[in-house]
Design an enzyme around this catalytic site. Sequence first.
Site, short mmCIF file in Angstrom:
data_model
loop_
_atom_site.label_atom_id
_atom_site.label_comp_id
_atom_site.label_asym_id
_atom_site.label_seq_id
_atom_site.Cartn_x
_atom_site.Cartn_y
_atom_site.Cartn_z
CB THR A 217 -0.92 0.01 1.22
OG1 THR A 217 -1.79 -1.12 1.18
CG2 THR A 217 -1.78 1.28 1.24
CE LYS B 95 2.15 1.90 4.77
NZ LYS B 95 1.70 1.17 3.53
CE LYS C 26 -5.40 -1.51 2.06
NZ LYS C 26 -4.12 -2.24 1.98
#
Length: 297
Positions: free
Chosen positions: A103, A246, A178
Site C-alpha cells: 500500500t 501510514k 485502497k
Amino acid sequence: MSKRIAFLGLGVMGAPMAGHLARAGHRVTVYNRTAAKADEWVARHAAEGLEVASASTPFEAASGQDVVLTCVGNDKDIIEVVLGENGALAAMAPGSLFVDHTTVSPGSARAIAEAAGPRGLLALDAPVSGGQAGAENGKLSIMCGGTAEAMDAARPVLEAYALRIVHIGEAGAGQAAKAVNQICIAGTLAGLSEGIRFAQISGLDLAKVYEAISGGAAQSWQMDNRWATMTQGEFDFGFAIGWMRKDLAIALGEARAQGLEMPVTELVDRFYARVQEMGGDRQDTSALIRHLPEVKA
C-alpha cells in the site's frame, strides 16, 4: 500453467502469499531485507517438496522471472526495491509482469508504471485487503490499477491467494481504491468503538446487543469479527496501528492535494495517535477503542 516468480517481501502478508504461489505449482524465488527470514521461508517450503529459492538482492531475485511481485513497507521501500540500486525492474525482461501489493501512494504506483513502460514491461499496482488471516487463508481482496493487458496477465497468478480481484482502472487507481478502503475502515471502527462503550455504560448484555444489531443496518465485517474481541481487550490480529496510520496519511495527503476535506478520517487518525502514545503501535486497528475510557463491568 507454472511460472517463474519472484516474491519480494516476506512480512505477515507476503510470506503466506508467496507460499500459496509455491503450492500452486509455481517456481518461487524470494527476497527479504532480513535474509534469515528468506532462508527460513525457503527451508520450510522446500521441506514440503516445493520448488523454491532465495536471492540476496531484488535484482538477483527478478532476473529470468516471468513475474515479479512485491509486498514491502512504504513508498520509500518500494521505490528502493524496484527502482533503486540493485532494483528489480532493471533485471526484468521485456514482456514480463510486475505486480506491487504494497500500500503506497498513487503517485509512486504511477512512477513505477512509467518506468516499466519503456522497458516493455507490464505493471500493476495491486494493494490487498483482508489482513493476515486473508493472506494465510488465500482469501484476499485485491484492487488493481494498470492496463487491461497487465490485468489479464496477472489474474491467473493472483488467484492463488485472492477471493476477489477487481480491475479499478489505470495505473494508480488500485492504490486510490485502497485509500477508500482504509477511510471506510477507520470510520466504521470509530463508530463501533463508541457503540461498544455506550452499551457498556448502559449496563447492557453485550452478547445480546450484538445478536440484536448485527443482522440489521449496523452490521459490518468489523462488527462480526471484532465485537467480541474489542469488548475483551484483545488486539492481536495482524494489521498494526502503525501501518494503518501510514495508510491514512496517504489518503489524507491525496485528499488535500485534491482540495477535499475529510474531517472524520483526520479525527480518527488523531485517535490512533493517542493509542500509539498508550503503547498500542503494534496492536491491530480494532485497538482504536482504547482511546475511550474503559468501562468497568
